[in-house]
Write a protein that holds these residues in place. Sequence first.
Motif, short mmCIF file in Angstrom:
data_model
loop_
_atom_site.label_atom_id
_atom_site.label_comp_id
_atom_site.label_asym_id
_atom_site.label_seq_id
_atom_site.Cartn_x
_atom_site.Cartn_y
_atom_site.Cartn_z
N ALA A 141 44.16 35.21 40.46
CA ALA A 141 42.82 34.18 40.02
C ALA A 141 43.08 35.12 37.76
O ALA A 141 43.10 34.42 36.89
CB ALA A 141 42.22 34.53 39.69
N TRP A 142 43.44 36.47 37.78
CA TRP A 142 43.17 37.14 36.66
C TRP A 142 44.51 36.89 35.30
O TRP A 142 44.48 36.41 35.21
CB TRP A 142 42.91 38.14 36.17
CG TRP A 142 42.97 39.24 35.09
CD1 TRP A 142 44.04 39.52 35.26
CD2 TRP A 142 42.24 39.09 34.30
NE1 TRP A 142 44.81 40.45 33.46
CE2 TRP A 142 42.96 40.31 32.98
CE3 TRP A 142 41.43 38.75 33.99
CZ2 TRP A 142 42.24 39.93 32.12
CZ3 TRP A 142 40.57 39.13 32.35
CH2 TRP A 142 41.42 39.53 32.03
N GLN A 143 45.17 36.37 36.42
CA GLN A 143 46.82 36.31 35.42
C GLN A 143 46.72 34.81 35.45
O GLN A 143 47.11 34.49 34.05
CB GLN A 143 48.33 36.58 36.35
CG GLN A 143 47.79 37.86 36.96
CD GLN A 143 48.96 38.86 38.11
OE1 GLN A 143 49.48 37.43 39.11
NE2 GLN A 143 49.48 39.27 37.94
N GLN A 144 45.69 33.82 35.74
CA GLN A 144 46.06 33.13 35.13
C GLN A 144 44.75 32.90 34.29
O GLN A 144 44.89 30.82 33.16
CB GLN A 144 45.99 31.36 37.10
CG GLN A 144 46.62 32.10 37.81
CD GLN A 144 47.94 31.74 37.08
OE1 GLN A 144 48.41 30.56 36.72
NE2 GLN A 144 48.86 32.86 37.67
N THR A 145 44.23 33.35 33.80
CA THR A 145 42.85 33.02 33.18
C THR A 145 44.04 33.07 31.88
O THR A 145 44.31 34.37 31.02
CB THR A 145 42.14 34.41 33.03
OG1 THR A 145 41.60 34.79 34.26
CG2 THR A 145 40.68 33.71 31.93
#
Length: 468
Positions: free
Chosen positions: A446-450
Motif C-alpha cells: 500500500a505504501w508503494q502505491q501512495t
Amino acid sequence: MTAPFRSPFSLLTQLVGDQEQLGIFAPDGCLESWLAAERALALGQAASGVIEVADAEAIVAAACAGNIDHDRLWAKARTVGYPIVGLVREIERNLSDSLVGRVHFGATTQDIMDTGLALQLSRSLSALDRRLGDLGDAIAEQTRRYAHTVMAARTHAQQAVPTTFGATLATLLAQFARHRRRLAQAHPRIAVVSLFGAGGTSAALGERAGQIRADMAERLNLYDTEMPWHADRDGVAEFGWLCATITAACAKLARNVVDLSRTEIGEVSEPYVSHRGASSTMPQKVNPISSEAIIGLSGAAGALSSSLLRLQEAGHERAAGEWQIEWHVIPQLAVLAGSALGEALTLVRGLRVDPDRMRTNLLLGGGTIMAEAQMMRLAETMGHDRAHALVYEAAARTRQRGIALTHSLREVAEEQNVLHLVPDPLITADDYLGQAVQNCARTVNAWQQTPALKVHDIAISELARERH
C-alpha cells in the motif's frame, strides 16, 4: 543601519533543524515570495490591459531582491507594521517617475503577503512530502526485513501477545502513508492565490479582477479561488495541523524506540558511532538522542498548534491581531515537522534490532504472554468462559511461584480433572502471530502505491519571470 535580524537561539534547531524549511521561511525567502507576487500581479494586469506591457516589463525587472535595500525596507516595516508599503517603495526606486503608482496597483498588502505565504507553504508541503517519502521507504525496508522477527506486543506497557517487529513498524508505515495522502489532498486548499483588495470585494480592479487573479495563479503555480481568504484562515490552520500531526507520528516512533532500548528490555537501539549519545560522566551511556530530539520537537509542535484555532477567529473582513499569530507560529511548525522527519529518517535507517533479545523476553513472567493463545486453544473444547478461568488461575500461580505457565496450566487442569483437554504440545509464539506477517506485506504494498505530491517546484526568484 538597522540591527541585524536575530531569532532567539534554539539549541533544538541548532542540533537537528531542517535547513530546507529554515530557508523557505527565512527573511530572504519571505522577500522573494512577495517580489514574485508583485511580478505576477504586474504581468497579469498587462495581460488584462490594466497597465501597459512595457510598464509590466519594467516592474518585473525592478522587482528583484538585488534592488531592495533591506535596512530601509525593514525600518519602514517597523513604522507601518507591515512590509509591503516599504517593498513597493523599494521597487519604485528602480523605476522611472512615470511608473510610480503602477506597482501594486489595485492590490492590498495582505494580497501580496498571502500570495507570498501560499508560495512558501506550497514549497514547504513539497519538502515535507519528500521527507515523508524517504522516511516511508526506510520504514518499508525495515518492515520487510523484520516481518518474521517474533517479539512481544505490548498493551498498557505490559507484554500482551506475540507479534513481529515488522508488524509494529507496519502500523507506523500505514500512518505515514495517510499523512502523505493528507498533504496531497490539502495542497489545493493551502496553495491559493490572493487578490481581493481592501475589503475582499476586488472593487479597485473591477470586472477584470478575476482574470488578473487567475493569471497570477497560473504564473505562480498556485490555485485560483473566487472567494477572499484574508480573514478565513482554515487553510493556513490546516497546514499547521498537518505539521503538528506529522511531528506527533514521528514521536510515536521515537517513544517506542526509547522504551525498547531500555536496559531491561534491550530489543532495539538507535544508530551508533563512537560517542553518539555519550555522557560526560558515565562511560557506559549510549543515550537515544535522535528519539529524544523528536519527542522534544513534537512537544513544541503540540504547544504551538494550540494557537491554530485562534487564527480562525479573525473577524469581519480583516484580522486585528490574529494574523500576527501565524507569522510566528506557522514557520516554526514547518521547521519542527521537517526536523522531526529528518531525524526519524536517521533513526530508522540506522536502527539496530536484537532478535535474540526479543525471543528471550518472550519468556519473561514464565511465558504468560501465551495466556490468550492457550485460552483460545482450550476454548475449542471447554468453551471460552471456563478456559479463561482456568488460564487466569494458571497465570496467577505463575506470577506467585515463578514457574512456567505451561507447568501451572497443566497443574490447574489436573486439579480440575480436565488435563485430557489440554493440547500436547502447547501452542508456541510462532503459531500465534495471526495476520502479523501478512499485514507487513499488505502495508508495504500500500505504501508503494501512495502517490507523491506533484508540485512544479522552481525557485521563487524565477516565478512569474520565467513565463515573461
